[in-house]
Design an enzyme around this catalytic site. Structure first.
Site, mmCIF file in Angstrom:
data_model
loop_
_atom_site.group_PDB
_atom_site.id
_atom_site.type_symbol
_atom_site.label_atom_id
_atom_site.label_comp_id
_atom_site.label_asym_id
_atom_site.label_seq_id
_atom_site.Cartn_x
_atom_site.Cartn_y
_atom_site.Cartn_z
ATOM 1 N N GLY A 1 0.811 -1.217 0.000
ATOM 2 C CA GLY A 1 0.000 0.000 0.000
ATOM 3 C C GLY A 1 0.841 1.263 0.000
ATOM 4 O O GLY A 1 2.055 1.239 0.247
ATOM 5 N N GLY B 1 5.136 7.034 2.605
ATOM 6 C CA GLY B 1 5.892 5.948 2.010
ATOM 7 C C GLY B 1 5.058 4.945 1.247
ATOM 8 O O GLY B 1 3.822 4.944 1.299
ATOM 9 N N LYS C 1 9.868 -0.314 3.277
ATOM 10 C CA LYS C 1 9.131 0.933 3.121
ATOM 11 C C LYS C 1 10.053 1.990 2.512
ATOM 12 O O LYS C 1 11.099 2.298 3.064
ATOM 13 C CB LYS C 1 8.593 1.425 4.465
ATOM 14 C CG LYS C 1 7.711 2.665 4.358
ATOM 15 C CD LYS C 1 7.070 3.002 5.699
ATOM 16 C CE LYS C 1 6.139 4.207 5.586
ATOM 17 N NZ LYS C 1 5.473 4.511 6.885
ATOM 18 N N ASP D 1 -2.208 7.817 14.120
ATOM 19 C CA ASP D 1 -2.769 7.203 12.907
ATOM 20 C C ASP D 1 -3.386 5.841 13.235
ATOM 21 O O ASP D 1 -3.230 4.873 12.482
ATOM 22 C CB ASP D 1 -1.684 7.057 11.843
ATOM 23 C CG ASP D 1 -2.257 6.950 10.429
ATOM 24 O OD1 ASP D 1 -3.441 7.321 10.233
ATOM 25 O OD2 ASP D 1 -1.535 6.505 9.513
#
Length: 264
Positions: free
Chosen positions: A34, A39, A56, A151
């Site tokens: 994703g 990133g 990442k 987050d």
């Protein structure tokens, strides 16, 4: 305005690396997991360690900004500083030409986004708050170590071997517990305060509670309080988490209320 335009252009033009590509003669791309604001994450096979890991890399619109590069470095330092089974283990950093990256543990579980929207899992009020209580322990550990995640969402909370794991520290920051921040409801999600994580927990719980909601396309749009058949205790807790009412100030206060709810 310029930052927004750059991000939009990056989304249109930036392409994930191809499956099978080998980075630094070591990391073979299995799939793209994703793209986030900072990133792009890949599931890769580490040919040296002979194990799957996550790689990442920093996105192009962040690489052109000093602040973006610095934030990527800070994310790595923060992830290196936490050593607990709740979180993925940081491994090492590298560069693909001018593109910086780092690698970390691959968590093989499933996110709550996958469980709800792909597998159709449904969670009762009691199940939701039991999960919320476990997630709260993760938040408490972070806050005790001066870290705000900022987050906590259903794509970033995973279940692996019946245990919760929290991933993606791209927006995480440190905070001083001795400094009291004034509540800013317009920017609550990005406050360097535990209230930011409490707000996110409220939305996380709502996603789980909505998993049992049967939507009627012909009915007028209503608020979550009108649509969900919640107990009075649950409704008041969600209102405090979302800072609609006077917000919670500590994980202990939330834990006390969840335990009371589950005991009823």
């Amino acid at each position: 305005m310029l930052k927004s335009a750059t991000a939009i252009a990056a989304n249109l033009l930036e392409r994930p690396l191809k499956i099978g590509k080998v980075i630094e003669e070591r990391y073979e791309i299995i799939t793209c997991l994703g793209r986030g604001s900072y990133g792009i994450s890949y599931h890769v096979f580490d040919r040296i360690k002979q194990t799957p890991v996550v790689l990442k890399s920093l996105r192009v619109h962040k690489r052109i900004l000093k602040s973006g590069k610095k934030a990527f470095e800070e994310e790595q330092k923060l992830l290196q500083s936490i050593n607990h089974p709740y979180f993925p283990i940081y491994y090492e950093k590298g560069n693909m030409g001018r593109i910086p990256f780092y690698t970390m543990e691959y968590v093989s579980g499933k996110t709550f986004e996958q469980l709800i929207f792909q597998e159709g899992r449904k969670y009762s009020e009691k199940e939701t708050f039991q999960i919320g209580l476990e997630l709260l322990q993760i938040m408490k550990w972070l806050h005790q170590h001066g870290i705000i995640h900022r987050d906590i969402r259903i794509p970033n909370v995973m279940i692996e071997n019946e245990k919760l794991r929290l991933i993606d520290f791209g927006l995480a920051c440190t905070y001083n517990d001795g400094v009291t921040q004034q509540l800013d409801r317009d920017h609550i999600k990005r406050m360097a305060s535990p209230i930011s994580d409490f707000y996110a927990l409220g939305h996380f719980l709502l996603f789980l509670l909505y998993s049992t909601y049967e939507d009627n396309e012909n009915s007028p749009k209503k608020s979550w309080e009108e649509e969900l058949a919640l107990s009075g205790h649950a409704r008041l807790m969600i209102r405090k988490l979302l800072a609609i009412d006077e917000p919670y100030r500590s994980c202990s206060d939330i834990e006390h209320d969840i335990v009371n709810l589950l005991s009823q």
